[in-house]
Design an enzyme around this catalytic site. Structure first.
Site, mmCIF file in Angstrom:
data_model
loop_
_atom_site.group_PDB
_atom_site.id
_atom_site.type_symbol
_atom_site.label_atom_id
_atom_site.label_comp_id
_atom_site.label_asym_id
_atom_site.label_seq_id
_atom_site.Cartn_x
_atom_site.Cartn_y
_atom_site.Cartn_z
ATOM 1 N N TYR A 67 -12.395 -1.661 12.217
ATOM 2 C CA TYR A 67 -10.997 -1.216 12.154
ATOM 3 C C TYR A 67 -10.241 -1.564 13.438
ATOM 4 O O TYR A 67 -9.121 -2.074 13.396
ATOM 5 C CB TYR A 67 -10.988 0.292 11.908
ATOM 6 C CG TYR A 67 -9.623 0.890 11.651
ATOM 7 C CD1 TYR A 67 -9.012 0.767 10.403
ATOM 8 C CD2 TYR A 67 -8.952 1.600 12.641
ATOM 9 C CE1 TYR A 67 -7.770 1.330 10.159
ATOM 10 C CE2 TYR A 67 -7.713 2.174 12.412
ATOM 11 C CZ TYR A 67 -7.128 2.038 11.161
ATOM 12 O OH TYR A 67 -5.891 2.593 10.914
ATOM 13 N N ASN A 125 1.722 -2.372 5.423
ATOM 14 C CA ASN A 125 1.157 -1.036 5.609
ATOM 15 C C ASN A 125 -0.256 -0.881 5.026
ATOM 16 O O ASN A 125 -1.036 -0.087 5.545
ATOM 17 C CB ASN A 125 2.097 -0.017 4.953
ATOM 18 C CG ASN A 125 1.454 1.344 4.812
ATOM 19 O OD1 ASN A 125 1.393 2.119 5.766
ATOM 20 N ND2 ASN A 125 0.935 1.657 3.613
ATOM 21 N N GLY A 168 0.826 -1.220 0.000
ATOM 22 C CA GLY A 168 0.000 0.000 0.000
ATOM 23 C C GLY A 168 0.849 1.253 0.000
ATOM 24 O O GLY A 168 0.542 2.224 0.706
ATOM 25 N N SER A 205 -2.637 0.455 15.029
ATOM 26 C CA SER A 205 -3.264 1.770 15.244
ATOM 27 C C SER A 205 -3.611 1.893 16.719
ATOM 28 O O SER A 205 -3.854 0.872 17.388
ATOM 29 C CB SER A 205 -4.549 1.876 14.422
ATOM 30 O OG SER A 205 -5.338 2.966 14.872
ATOM 31 N N VAL A 229 -3.401 -7.263 -1.436
ATOM 32 C CA VAL A 229 -2.791 -8.014 -0.330
ATOM 33 C C VAL A 229 -3.803 -8.810 0.499
ATOM 34 O O VAL A 229 -3.416 -9.594 1.359
ATOM 35 C CB VAL A 229 -1.934 -7.110 0.591
ATOM 36 C CG1 VAL A 229 -0.674 -6.645 -0.118
ATOM 37 C CG2 VAL A 229 -2.729 -5.940 1.139
ATOM 38 N N ALA A 241 -10.932 -3.891 15.572
ATOM 39 C CA ALA A 241 -10.767 -5.358 15.637
ATOM 40 C C ALA A 241 -9.581 -5.781 14.769
ATOM 41 O O ALA A 241 -8.737 -6.584 15.187
ATOM 42 C CB ALA A 241 -12.040 -6.056 15.163
HETATM 43 P P1 NAP Z 1 -4.040 5.691 2.805
HETATM 44 O O1 NAP Z 1 -3.536 7.063 2.554
HETATM 45 O O2 NAP Z 1 -5.479 5.390 2.577
HETATM 46 O O3 NAP Z 1 -3.128 4.663 1.979
HETATM 47 C C1 NAP Z 1 -3.377 3.279 2.019
HETATM 48 C C2 NAP Z 1 -2.863 2.655 0.742
HETATM 49 O O4 NAP Z 1 -3.156 1.246 0.789
HETATM 50 C C3 NAP Z 1 -3.550 3.212 -0.514
HETATM 51 O O5 NAP Z 1 -2.583 3.516 -1.495
HETATM 52 C C4 NAP Z 1 -4.457 2.067 -0.923
HETATM 53 O O6 NAP Z 1 -4.694 2.003 -2.324
HETATM 54 C C5 NAP Z 1 -3.657 0.861 -0.474
HETATM 55 N N1 NAP Z 1 -4.488 -0.345 -0.388
HETATM 56 C C6 NAP Z 1 -5.761 -0.436 0.072
HETATM 57 N N2 NAP Z 1 -6.201 -1.699 -0.039
HETATM 58 C C7 NAP Z 1 -5.182 -2.423 -0.568
HETATM 59 C C8 NAP Z 1 -5.046 -3.778 -0.934
HETATM 60 N N3 NAP Z 1 -6.048 -4.656 -0.754
HETATM 61 N N4 NAP Z 1 -3.886 -4.192 -1.489
HETATM 62 C C9 NAP Z 1 -2.858 -3.318 -1.685
HETATM 63 N N5 NAP Z 1 -2.936 -2.018 -1.358
HETATM 64 C C10 NAP Z 1 -4.094 -1.561 -0.809
HETATM 65 O O7 NAP Z 1 -3.754 5.261 4.323
HETATM 66 P P2 NAP Z 1 -2.630 5.764 5.354
HETATM 67 O O8 NAP Z 1 -3.255 6.782 6.216
HETATM 68 O O9 NAP Z 1 -1.364 6.035 4.655
HETATM 69 O O10 NAP Z 1 -2.501 4.441 6.257
HETATM 70 C C11 NAP Z 1 -1.460 3.477 6.078
HETATM 71 C C12 NAP Z 1 -1.563 2.452 7.202
HETATM 72 O O11 NAP Z 1 -1.424 3.129 8.456
HETATM 73 C C13 NAP Z 1 -2.889 1.732 7.246
HETATM 74 O O12 NAP Z 1 -2.697 0.389 7.625
HETATM 75 C C14 NAP Z 1 -3.658 2.467 8.318
HETATM 76 O O13 NAP Z 1 -4.653 1.684 8.906
HETATM 77 C C15 NAP Z 1 -2.536 2.804 9.288
HETATM 78 N N6 NAP Z 1 -2.854 3.935 10.160
HETATM 79 C C16 NAP Z 1 -3.093 5.181 9.654
HETATM 80 C C17 NAP Z 1 -3.390 6.239 10.522
HETATM 81 C C18 NAP Z 1 -3.642 7.641 10.045
HETATM 82 O O14 NAP Z 1 -3.964 8.498 10.889
HETATM 83 N N7 NAP Z 1 -3.522 7.937 8.759
HETATM 84 C C19 NAP Z 1 -3.476 5.988 11.897
HETATM 85 C C20 NAP Z 1 -3.249 4.694 12.378
HETATM 86 C C21 NAP Z 1 -2.930 3.669 11.498
HETATM 87 P P3 NAP Z 1 -6.020 2.705 -3.013
HETATM 88 O O15 NAP Z 1 -6.363 3.879 -2.190
HETATM 89 O O16 NAP Z 1 -5.586 3.015 -4.382
HETATM 90 O O17 NAP Z 1 -7.093 1.685 -2.934
#
Ligand code: NAP
Length: 245
Positions: free
Chosen positions: A153, A88, A9, A140, A62, A155
């Protein structure tokens, strides 16, 4: 360095920041995302221009066991080793419990949780043969403390914390460390979806009085992938500016 890091991701958001940071630290980079479209509006490949760093992108969902097997096979064939795996990729499908659809529950579990099983299994097999490796999972604070509107989420991320400990116990004797980071509120397209009201409520609870940047998650992930963290495994490090204490 001829080590390789595979980040799922990683077309944008935290994943892209981790890829950029690990490239700066000298890793060759295997980017992954779910579709070509995911990379279209992002310039991560152009940004990874560190001299001598090789960067390839791989399209795979994934949440699919078979696609993860193929992904691990391709990256190993192209780069020769997989030294770092960052699980990620993740999604949110928020909603209060009584209004949450079964589909939204299942999608989040499949993409956030099962993906960690898929990737750790297939890349873990490569690392076991190498007798070395670093795995970092994106959990998270919601997985540690719960969060209203995020039954699915929280869970999935709570499971990621447990899976991190289990994998650390299974793989530790073979030179593989497995850790997690638990971000709070980080500015990415994922959190752009929240309403002003939700953001304001969150901000009030953050000791440091500001949201986090993707680079502030990337630097902790880079530490866990570095020689400095050679005796750290099974841990979950919160990166939340003091959201919960
Ligand atoms: P994001 O900006 O939404 O980026 C997530 C990426 O994962 C996107 O490029 C998305 O692609 C890709 N993705 C989604 N489903 C996928 C799949 N089945 N296979 C491969 N790639 C996939 O999210 P982020 O904020 O950077 O978060 C990254 C990680 O950190 C996540 O696990 C999230 O839960 C965790 N996290 C984030 C925060 C926060 O505040 N941002 C806080 C705690 C934890 P598309 O969009 O093109 O579908």
């Amino acid at each position: 360095m001829s080590k390789t890091a595979l980040i799922t991701g990683s077309a944008r958001g935290i994943g892209a920041a981790i890829a950029l940071r690990l490239a700066k630290d000298g890793f060759n980079i295997a980017l992954n995302d779910i579709s070509e479209k995911s990379f279209e509006d992002n310039d991560i490949i152009e940004k990874i221009t560190a001299p001598g760093v090789r960067c390839e992108k791989y399209i795979a969902d994934v949440s699919s066991h078979d696609e993860c097997a193929e992904l691990a096979k391709k990256v190993k064939a192209d780069f020769g080793t997989i030294d770092v795996l960052v699980n990620n990729a993740g999604i949110t499908r928020d909603g209060l419990l009584l209004r949450m659809s079964e589909e939204n529950y299942d999608d989040v579990i499949r993409i956030n949780q099962k993906s960690v099983f898929n990737m750790t299994k297939h890349v873990g097999a490569v690392m076991l043969r190498q007798k070395s490796g670093r795995i970092v999972n994106l959990a998270s604070v919601a997985g540690l403390y719960g969060n209203p509107g995020q039954m699915n989420y929280s869970a999935s991320k709570g499971a990621v914390v447990a899976m991190t400990k289990t994998a650390a116990k299974e793989l530790g004797s073979r030179g593989i460390t497995v850790n997690a980071v638990a971000p709070g509120f980080i500015k990415t397209p994922m959190t752009d979806k929240l309403t002003e009201e939700q953001r304001a409520a969150m901000l009030k609870q953050i000791a440091m009085g500001r949201y986090g940047e993707p680079e502030e998650v990337a630097s902790v992930v880079a530490f866990l992938c570095s020689d400095s963290a050679s005796y750290v495994t099974g841990q979950t490090i919160e990166i939340s500016g003091g959201l919960m204490m």
